[in-house]
Design an enzyme around this catalytic site. Structure first.
Site, PDB file in Angstrom:
ATOM      1  N   ARG A 107     110.001  39.958  49.111  1.00 27.40           N
ATOM      2  CA  ARG A 107     110.829  39.161  50.275  1.00 27.40           C
ATOM      3  C   ARG A 107     109.447  38.434  50.476  1.00 27.40           C
ATOM      4  NH1 ARG A 107     115.071  40.242  54.567  1.00 27.40           N
ATOM      5  NH2 ARG A 107     116.235  40.148  52.801  1.00 27.40           N
ATOM      6  N   HIS A 134     118.239  32.914  48.414  1.00 31.60           N
ATOM      7  CA  HIS A 134     118.621  34.561  48.880  1.00 31.60           C
ATOM      8  C   HIS A 134     119.848  34.755  47.644  1.00 31.60           C
ATOM      9  CE1 HIS A 134     118.773  38.396  50.432  1.00 31.60           C
ATOM     10  NE2 HIS A 134     119.068  38.113  51.824  1.00 31.60           N
ATOM     11  N   GLN A 137     121.784  38.469  47.694  1.00 27.31           N
ATOM     12  CA  GLN A 137     122.805  38.464  48.739  1.00 27.31           C
ATOM     13  C   GLN A 137     123.918  37.743  48.260  1.00 27.31           C
ATOM     14  OE1 GLN A 137     122.804  39.547  52.128  1.00 27.31           O
ATOM     15  NE2 GLN A 137     125.049  39.296  51.799  1.00 27.31           N
ATOM     16  N   ASP A 227     125.867  32.241  58.749  1.00 26.45           N
ATOM     17  CA  ASP A 227     124.814  33.001  58.992  1.00 26.45           C
ATOM     18  C   ASP A 227     123.890  32.386  59.926  1.00 26.45           C
ATOM     19  OD1 ASP A 227     122.370  34.151  58.217  1.00 26.45           O
ATOM     20  OD2 ASP A 227     121.811  32.740  56.581  1.00 26.45           O
ATOM     21  N   CYS A 267     126.112  37.668  55.965  1.00 21.65           N
ATOM     22  CA  CYS A 267     125.044  38.547  55.443  1.00 21.65           C
ATOM     23  C   CYS A 267     124.393  39.779  56.395  1.00 21.65           C
ATOM     24  CB  CYS A 267     124.127  37.683  54.513  1.00 21.65           C
ATOM     25  SG  CYS A 267     123.064  36.629  55.832  1.00 21.65           S
ATOM     26  N   ARG A 293     125.986  45.420  48.516  1.00 23.43           N
ATOM     27  CA  ARG A 293     124.499  45.126  47.981  1.00 23.43           C
ATOM     28  C   ARG A 293     123.960  46.121  47.146  1.00 23.43           C
ATOM     29  NH1 ARG A 293     121.583  41.961  51.470  1.00 23.43           N
ATOM     30  NH2 ARG A 293     120.138  41.733  49.808  1.00 23.43           N
TER      31      ARG A 293
HETATM   32  N1   CP Z   1     121.264  40.517  54.647  1.00 27.95           N
HETATM   33  C1   CP Z   1     119.995  40.693  54.392  1.00 27.95           C
HETATM   34  O1   CP Z   1     119.156  40.239  53.317  1.00 27.95           O
HETATM   35  O2   CP Z   1     119.721  41.547  55.301  1.00 27.95           O
HETATM   36  P1   CP Z   1     118.179  41.970  55.601  1.00 27.95           P
HETATM   37  O3   CP Z   1     117.269  41.025  56.197  1.00 27.95           O
HETATM   38  O4   CP Z   1     118.387  43.193  56.461  1.00 27.95           O
HETATM   39  O5   CP Z   1     117.712  42.468  54.353  1.00 27.95           O
HETATM   40  N1  NVA Z   2     118.991  32.885  56.529  1.00 33.77           N
HETATM   41  C1  NVA Z   2     118.791  34.212  57.172  1.00 33.77           C
HETATM   42  C2  NVA Z   2     119.092  35.405  55.984  1.00 33.77           C
HETATM   43  C3  NVA Z   2     118.636  36.617  56.571  1.00 33.77           C
HETATM   44  C4  NVA Z   2     119.281  37.573  55.618  1.00 33.77           C
HETATM   45  C5  NVA Z   2     117.014  34.077  57.084  1.00 33.77           C
HETATM   46  O1  NVA Z   2     116.415  33.598  56.387  1.00 33.77           O
HETATM   47  O2  NVA Z   2     116.563  34.656  58.304  1.00 33.77           O
END
Ligand code: CP
Ligand code: NVA
Length: 309
Positions: A107, A134, A137, A227, A267, A293
């Site tokens: 990440r 992402h 997800q 989101d 998400c 997930r």
């Molecule tokens: N939805 C998602 O990716 O959650 P986290 O940021 O908690 O991993």
């Molecule tokens: N769009 C959001 C998704 C979090 C899982 C972010 O990048 O913060």
């Protein structure tokens, strides 16, 4: 070995194979405990290294459980605990991670870094969220939609309300092309999807419609997604952005414009883009969405290890 970086770069056949495998595996776990290993123990002895440069709750836990249930183990690292954050080069770090681990989930706060890791790793790499996508997800969300609606997503109308230029909607647009589903997007004018992405989608027979009014976008939809307005990587004037989205909250009025049996997905984590009564209401399936997930992550791992039946 295969990488899992963007939905756009994965064949429809492989994406559908991942979803199919996840369905089969989930079914077979009905009587198993969280940490019980699947009968076939397909990733016995394998180590997944997962590294986070940004916060994560769901991705971290679901990947941990995914590799465990496949018979392997996980090591979770924070980038700032490594020499990498203090000057050790990316190529050397990639080489070392490839020496000790069997797969790498990242990440990151930079798409460039993700691509550089990909260049230097000799083990599969999975994108666990980058500023521009992402994919784990969204593939899991396709699974959840088909599980709940009990039909192919290609027969449904999906709606996205909110920031249309973030990582999750980018992957959702890519998925709409690969899985051939209708996608209505409701967003303020200046937060439309990226033009290059839309051109790619349009060249590939997309079924995307953009609305600047959330009720019109939602009209007749089977699934409503939203989101956070402010994503982790957003370097914007937060107060101003939140104000720009004041007419794009998913609330009961907006949900009432969708089909009667429409579901709400998010998400997580959430912010003011959804009202509490929708988020906790009877159309919301967010907890099932989060749980899934694990199942889809497992099949993504098997895809990366080229072990999908
Ligand atoms: N939805 C998602 O990716 O959650 P986290 O940021 O908690 O991993
Ligand atoms: N769009 C959001 C998704 C979090 C899982 C972010 O990048 O913060």
């Amino acid at each position: 070995m295969k990488n899992f970086i963007n939905i756009k770069d994965i064949s429809v056949r492989d994406l559908k194979k991942i979803i199919f495998d996840a369905k089969q595996r989930k079914k077979k776990r009905k009587n198993l405990n969280t940490l019980d290993v699947d009968k076939d123990n397909p990733l016995k002895g394998k180590l997944l290294v997962q590294m986070f440069e940004k916060s994560s709750t769901r991705t971290r836990l679901s990947f941990y459980l995914a590799i465990k249930q496949l018979g392997g183990g996980a090591l979770t690292l924070r980038a700032d605990e490594l020499h990498f954050a203090k000057g050790e080069s990316l190529p050397d770090t990639a080489r070392i991670l490839s020496t000790y681990g069997n797969a790498f989930m990242l990440r990151t706060d930079s798409d460039k870094k993700l691509n550089e890791f990909k260049k230097h790793m000799t083990i599969p790499i999975i994108n666990g969220l980058s500023p521009s996508s992402h994919p784990t997800q969204v593939l899991s969300d396709v699974f959840t939609v088909e599980e709940i609606k009990k039909k192919s997503i290609s027969k449904l109308q999906i709606c996205w309300i909110g920031d249309a230029n973030n990582n999750v909607i980018t992957s959702l647009i890519e998925a709409s092309v690969k899985f051939s589903f209708k996608l209505n997007i409701g967003c303020p004018k200046k937060y439309e999807p990226n033009k290059t992405l839309l051109n790619w989608a349009n060249k590939n027979n997309s079924k995307i419609k953009i609305f600047y009014d959330s009720k019109k976008a939602v009209n007749g939809s089977d699934v409503i997604f939203t989101d956070k307005v402010i994503s982790m990587n957003d370097k914007v004037n937060k107060a101003k952005k939140l104000k720009d989205f004041k007419n794009f909250q998913v609330n009961l009025k907006v949900m009432s414009c969708a089909k009667k049996d429409a579901i709400f997905l998010h998400c997580l984590p959430r912010g003011p883009e959804v009202s509490n009564d929708v988020f906790l209401g009877k159309q919301s399936r967010v907890w099932q969405q989060a749980l899934n997930r694990i199942y889809v992550q497992k099949s993504i791992l098997l895809y990366c290890f080229e072990k999908l039946r």
